[in-house]
Write a protein that holds these residues in place. Sequence first.
Motif, PDB file in Angstrom:
ATOM      1  N   ILE A   1       0.475  -1.295  -0.273  1.00 36.96           N
ATOM      2  CA  ILE A   1      -0.068  -0.079   0.073  1.00 36.96           C
ATOM      3  C   ILE A   1       0.812   1.296  -0.045  1.00 36.96           C
ATOM      4  O   ILE A   1       0.451   2.128  -0.764  1.00 36.96           O
ATOM      5  CB  ILE A   1      -0.819   0.084   1.133  1.00 36.96           C
ATOM      6  CG1 ILE A   1      -1.887  -0.918   1.266  1.00 36.96           C
ATOM      7  CG2 ILE A   1      -1.563   1.360   1.396  1.00 36.96           C
ATOM      8  CD1 ILE A   1      -2.912  -1.251   2.296  1.00 36.96           C
TER       9      ILE A   1
ATOM     10  N   ASN B   1      -9.994  -1.347   1.234  1.00 37.03           N
ATOM     11  CA  ASN B   1      -9.556  -1.854   0.012  1.00 37.03           C
ATOM     12  C   ASN B   1      -8.015  -1.428  -0.279  1.00 37.03           C
ATOM     13  O   ASN B   1      -7.523  -1.008  -1.365  1.00 37.03           O
ATOM     14  CB  ASN B   1     -10.477  -1.422  -1.297  1.00 37.03           C
ATOM     15  CG  ASN B   1     -10.686  -0.090  -0.889  1.00 37.03           C
ATOM     16  OD1 ASN B   1      -9.914   0.870  -0.580  1.00 37.03           O
ATOM     17  ND2 ASN B   1     -12.003   0.470  -1.306  1.00 37.03           N
ATOM     18  N   GLY B   2      -7.171  -1.609   0.765  1.00 39.38           N
ATOM     19  CA  GLY B   2      -6.022  -1.022   0.490  1.00 39.38           C
ATOM     20  C   GLY B   2      -5.895   0.325   1.183  1.00 39.38           C
ATOM     21  O   GLY B   2      -5.468   0.739   2.408  1.00 39.38           O
ATOM     22  N   LYS B   3      -5.931   1.178   0.146  1.00 40.74           N
ATOM     23  CA  LYS B   3      -5.854   2.739   0.332  1.00 40.74           C
ATOM     24  C   LYS B   3      -6.861   3.206   1.437  1.00 40.74           C
ATOM     25  O   LYS B   3      -6.711   4.355   1.933  1.00 40.74           O
ATOM     26  CB  LYS B   3      -5.658   3.249  -0.645  1.00 40.74           C
ATOM     27  CG  LYS B   3      -4.477   3.381  -1.521  1.00 40.74           C
ATOM     28  CD  LYS B   3      -3.339   3.964  -0.525  1.00 40.74           C
ATOM     29  CE  LYS B   3      -2.094   4.278  -1.405  1.00 40.74           C
ATOM     30  NZ  LYS B   3      -0.867   4.718  -0.538  1.00 40.74           N
TER      31      LYS B   3
ATOM     32  N   PRO C   1       0.156   6.298   3.789  1.00 40.45           N
ATOM     33  CA  PRO C   1      -0.683   5.162   4.556  1.00 40.45           C
ATOM     34  C   PRO C   1      -2.021   5.070   4.109  1.00 40.45           C
ATOM     35  O   PRO C   1      -2.618   6.298   3.649  1.00 40.45           O
ATOM     36  CB  PRO C   1      -0.655   5.681   5.929  1.00 40.45           C
ATOM     37  CG  PRO C   1       0.437   6.650   5.982  1.00 40.45           C
ATOM     38  CD  PRO C   1       0.563   7.187   4.877  1.00 40.45           C
ATOM     39  N   PRO C   2      -2.821   4.205   4.645  1.00 37.09           N
ATOM     40  CA  PRO C   2      -4.221   3.944   4.360  1.00 37.09           C
ATOM     41  C   PRO C   2      -4.942   5.084   5.023  1.00 37.09           C
ATOM     42  O   PRO C   2      -4.633   5.352   6.229  1.00 37.09           O
ATOM     43  CB  PRO C   2      -4.675   2.598   5.191  1.00 37.09           C
ATOM     44  CG  PRO C   2      -3.497   1.730   5.232  1.00 37.09           C
ATOM     45  CD  PRO C   2      -2.357   2.948   5.458  1.00 37.09           C
TER      46      PRO C   2
ATOM     47  N   TYR D   1      -8.430   4.772  -2.993  1.00 35.36           N
ATOM     48  CA  TYR D   1      -9.027   4.106  -3.931  1.00 35.36           C
ATOM     49  C   TYR D   1     -10.566   4.515  -4.030  1.00 35.36           C
ATOM     50  O   TYR D   1     -11.141   4.241  -5.182  1.00 35.36           O
ATOM     51  CB  TYR D   1      -9.396   2.705  -3.314  1.00 35.36           C
ATOM     52  CG  TYR D   1      -9.487   1.731  -4.348  1.00 35.36           C
ATOM     53  CD1 TYR D   1      -8.403   1.164  -5.244  1.00 35.36           C
ATOM     54  CD2 TYR D   1     -10.733   0.851  -4.248  1.00 35.36           C
ATOM     55  CE1 TYR D   1      -8.958   0.202  -6.356  1.00 35.36           C
ATOM     56  CE2 TYR D   1     -10.961  -0.281  -5.012  1.00 35.36           C
ATOM     57  CZ  TYR D   1     -10.072  -0.341  -6.146  1.00 35.36           C
ATOM     58  OH  TYR D   1     -10.558  -1.425  -7.003  1.00 35.36           O
TER      59      TYR D   1
ATOM     60  N   GLU E   1      -5.841  -5.332  -3.804  1.00 36.60           N
ATOM     61  CA  GLU E   1      -5.672  -5.956  -2.337  1.00 36.60           C
ATOM     62  C   GLU E   1      -6.328  -5.206  -1.334  1.00 36.60           C
ATOM     63  O   GLU E   1      -5.955  -3.955  -1.392  1.00 36.60           O
ATOM     64  CB  GLU E   1      -4.128  -6.130  -2.014  1.00 36.60           C
ATOM     65  CG  GLU E   1      -3.698  -7.075  -3.197  1.00 36.60           C
ATOM     66  CD  GLU E   1      -2.170  -7.375  -2.910  1.00 36.60           C
ATOM     67  OE1 GLU E   1      -1.908  -8.519  -2.598  1.00 36.60           O
ATOM     68  OE2 GLU E   1      -1.476  -6.594  -2.982  1.00 36.60           O
TER      69      GLU E   1
END
Lengths: 630, 630
Positions: free
Chosen positions: A590, B242-244, B593-594, B605, A609
Amino acid sequence: MYINISCAQMEVIPGHPDRNFKRMLEIIKKAREDKANILLFPEMCIPGYLIGDVWEQQAFLDDCAYYAREIAAASGGLCVMFGSVAFERDKLNEDGRVRKYNAAFAAQDGKLLKGYLGRDFIMKNSLPNYREFDDCRYFYSLQKLCYEEGASVKSALKPLELAICGERVKIGLMLCEDGWTKNYHLNVPQTLAANGADILFNLSCSPYALGKNKKRNRLFSKQAKDAGIPLIYCNNVGIQNNGKNVFTYDGCTSVYDGMGKLVTSAGLYDDTLLSVKWDAKKRAIKAECGPAPLPEEPESVYRSLKYGTEKFLAQCGIKKMTLGLSGGIDSAVAAAMYCHILGPENVLLLNLPSEYNSDITKALAEKIAANLSANYAVIPIWESSSHTAAQLSEVPVMGKDGKTFNLKLSGLIMENIQARDRGARIIAAAAAAFGGAFSCNSNKAEIAIGYATFYGDICGVLAIFGDIWKFQVYALGRYLNEKIFRREVIPEEIFNIRPSAELSPEQTVGKGGDPLIYEYHDYLLRAFIENWHKTTSAEILRWYRDGILAEKLGCSEKAFKETFNGPEDFIEDLERWWKLFAGFSVAKRIQAPPVLSITKRAFGYDHREAQLEPYFPRDYAVLKKEILKK
Amino acid sequence: MYINISCAQMEVIPGHPDRNFKRMLEIIKKAREDKANILLFPEMCIPGYLIGDVWEQQAFLDDCAYYAREIAAASGGLCVMFGSVAFERDKLNEDGRVRKYNAAFAAQDGKLLKGYLGRDFIMKNSLPNYREFDDCRYFYSLQKLCYEEGASVKSALKPLELAICGERVKIGLMLCEDGWTKNYHLNVPQTLAANGADILFNLSCSPYALGKNKKRNRLFSKQAKDAGIPLIYCNNVGIQNNGKNVFTYDGCTSVYDGMGKLVTSAGLYDDTLLSVKWDAKKRAIKAECGPAPLPEEPESVYRSLKYGTEKFLAQCGIKKMTLGLSGGIDSAVAAAMYCHILGPENVLLLNLPSEYNSDITKALAEKIAANLSANYAVIPIWESSSHTAAQLSEVPVMGKDGKTFNLKLSGLIMENIQARDRGARIIAAAAAAFGGAFSCNSNKAEIAIGYATFYGDICGVLAIFGDIWKFQVYALGRYLNEKIFRREVIPEEIFNIRPSAELSPEQTVGKGGDPLIYEYHDYLLRAFIENWHKTTSAEILRWYRDGILAEKLGCSEKAFKETFNGPEDFIEDLERWWKLFAGFSVAKRIQAPPVLSITKRAFGYDHREAQLEPYFPRDYAVLKKEILKK
């Protein structure tokens, strides 16, 4: 009577309708000088294709519409066909935003021709929504429009009728995925042919992937043969990205005759015009040159990585690169690539030794830098790492109850301190001072399981090897020595020593290597991401039990057998990597740099992912029990 | 005669069909004890929803099918309806992979009931493919299936007929987006009603967003009223990503009667069962309690950030957090949030002064740590920063021609060295030694323009404030002081000093502040990302020229007027941020980071981006000329 058709395999700049428009005007002028009758441009050649949610900016859409009108107006004496976005202000997409189509426009003598369903464009029917593609996110399909308007898709797919060179011809115009018919309910090219098309044009914006050109040749050749008429595939060059993945567009514009023969094709990555002569009555098509050669690996890997990196750096305005040079294979090959692309005077190589780096790798790093004639410096990190360790373990932390305590640093923490000291402290700052960016040298196997330190080595402007496996890095290194530099810029020893991160007394070249045994793990990890039906830990155990694992993975039986000491050892290893692949490594991906993507499935936006806790399928436990009982 | 309906607002664990199945069995048992006749579960409650390309793993699909059969088998004495993935091995999706549906299953007394088109499930018709949703990537819609099989969607949408409590009732079952009818060609709930449904059930997996519950209440209330029958919306709780982007699911399961009245609803983020009594003949529905309250900002911001952070840390197995504590508002509020969530004994706050940090902020940091009773240490960075600067500028770089040269460090490079020294050298290592992770405190305005250093401050496990603007950070801080801690844990001064990064002699509290004037720039940047038709630099200039900018952006006229010294100043500022927003900041977001996502549009995302060279729409130049001429 021959009709001259020119295909503009142009470099498209995503997000810059102004620049693409200017370029198209130049190409139109050139085509007119060449006496072209029909000029084809690629799909989405005005806006570019991979531009993310810029599609939601009305001002951007308005500009695309403006330039499309201007191109139509400039089509005097020619028939010009090009892809762009079309929109209808009075209709909405299902997301409530203005209705948009991935469209092809055809203009002749200054005027737009009629397309489908009363519009002055044709719209794409098959919207790809897999891998890196998000067509359904932005565009309405012909199928949906037909459903809404009570029309039949089969009848809507009417070829465009043109009067050209004194003849009336019917053009079956389609966009990219419309030609990839395998899994769609309706076959667009065959429907166009059935509806009377004399020739098929496929305008594409289709990214490069290893092996894809061969597949497309088979497929499009069959389409032409089945339809019994020529098919022309016109694709762009350049690079486009969707954040996490940088894709190259190789063009490979190709012309197939009505027997399915590949008559001619344009060179890979060439910004060029490909011209053919078409006799509509005789259904014949001919060209002056035959097809351009399709390179095999490792040449294909080399060419796409070189082109992609060159274009990406140029887009970012980066003229100089800094790289950590450990003396291992990945950074050696990356250094050679960057020196080849930017010139060695624009590359700064840094060897950053701690006390754990062996004399072997330090000497190798120096040798590589000298072989490449790049700028080189040695900056030790032990002083700083010790200072960090001392600061952290000596500073009193004031606790809740007024008592102080000290932090304790484990071996693993010390390893990561070193990696971050190299990447974030030295390389990032040196790159800025040298005047450019720095490279991420991680390969696909390392990225697959997160064998990398956050902000230490999985950082930089581009992961140049982020989509190739270790075995491909080795092959690329040999190719560079033999075919590009024609001398041993990467010393032979590097191909033979066992890779090691050299972060502790136990882990250094000659003593301890990477936990990945690439001869097996490259192939294991490849199955997790690149296999059509994504392979899981359960299939691996099944194949292992059935004695077909090496065959299924495509690795050598020997490499695999030498790696493990029986089933327990095998299973322990499998669980270790599956947990990382399906778990913590996602967190690292990520935050990883963009990956230059060239395989059929790259980490990032191509292979999407979520951060999940690793999951073992139900079968896994059953198979494990069975195998361990034996 | 009343039929008892229970709605399971359960926490769904994405990617873990085994755990969700186990939980569902417990809920079925409880519902049976409660004498429920019908039990509803949310959409995709077996697999979870945001699981990325795990949908391509056949082993995962097989497990989901297995657990769905097991749930059906466990439905003795009840009618259970639940969402999961359905697949058909002998058919393909358009991407060539196995045909999958976002499906709802209904089972009674151990057996699956018939669904649409001869299948034993019903499939979603409206597939969302905007924001964070990728339904078209994975699932085939009812519409596509009908097209393929020559069936009519309107006729396919038949309510399920059930014999229950001695009556025959018709259930209009649908999935999530099927109820959000505004922009779809076909209205699923009204079609179900027209086809005879006595009640509508909407099974959802719908993430939380500020303001969304109100919108849904209006919409679903109208659906129920238009249909003249009750509508039950059943949604899950928990988090999915969803990752982000990390999204929270607030449940908010709601029951509307046939007049469109909201009869009852479950509490936000409660893992609970909501029960109602339905009289099918009288078309009446009743509940013991009324609707749960819907909090307003800043309470809503607080609750979703707290829930999301708590769940995300738990999923990652993180029990301790380390934060840099500068003495500014962002890190102060983040520190208060983490102390509140994990307990102060599990939070390590680090003040990392250079020579540019003011006594004011250093004292404030100490005060915050004391107020929160968190662990606290001061670790200066000047020694290390100087060491880095010395190493880099003193080490001889060997150039191409054998001559050596030295690197030169500019002021900006020195600023970034400090930021990375804090983030990558100290905080990352201290977090590992303390036994946990570290926090990214960047807010949405900073992330929007990349006012952050790569590997320096835009790093960490989660960007807790990555989806809220600076004004929301301030409001959250006040809310924490007043409503949660009920004392001034965040000192009043912090709300009043002008924020500053304190990275140079010119930029320190009291002397120089952030280049962002949040009273204006928060709102400017919000328009770029959150506005329905994404606002570009061109609209901003138009609104400015027309004197309606403050109104359009929603900021105060005063804040805006005080910020600029006339049109030139205004335009220079606009161009600076537009270039960063549409250009270089994307590179930073790719590696960020997310983001804990709670607004109607979050970076990542949800708002997808390519790295492009900034583009100014055609209108921009015209408007700029016009404005500067005045």
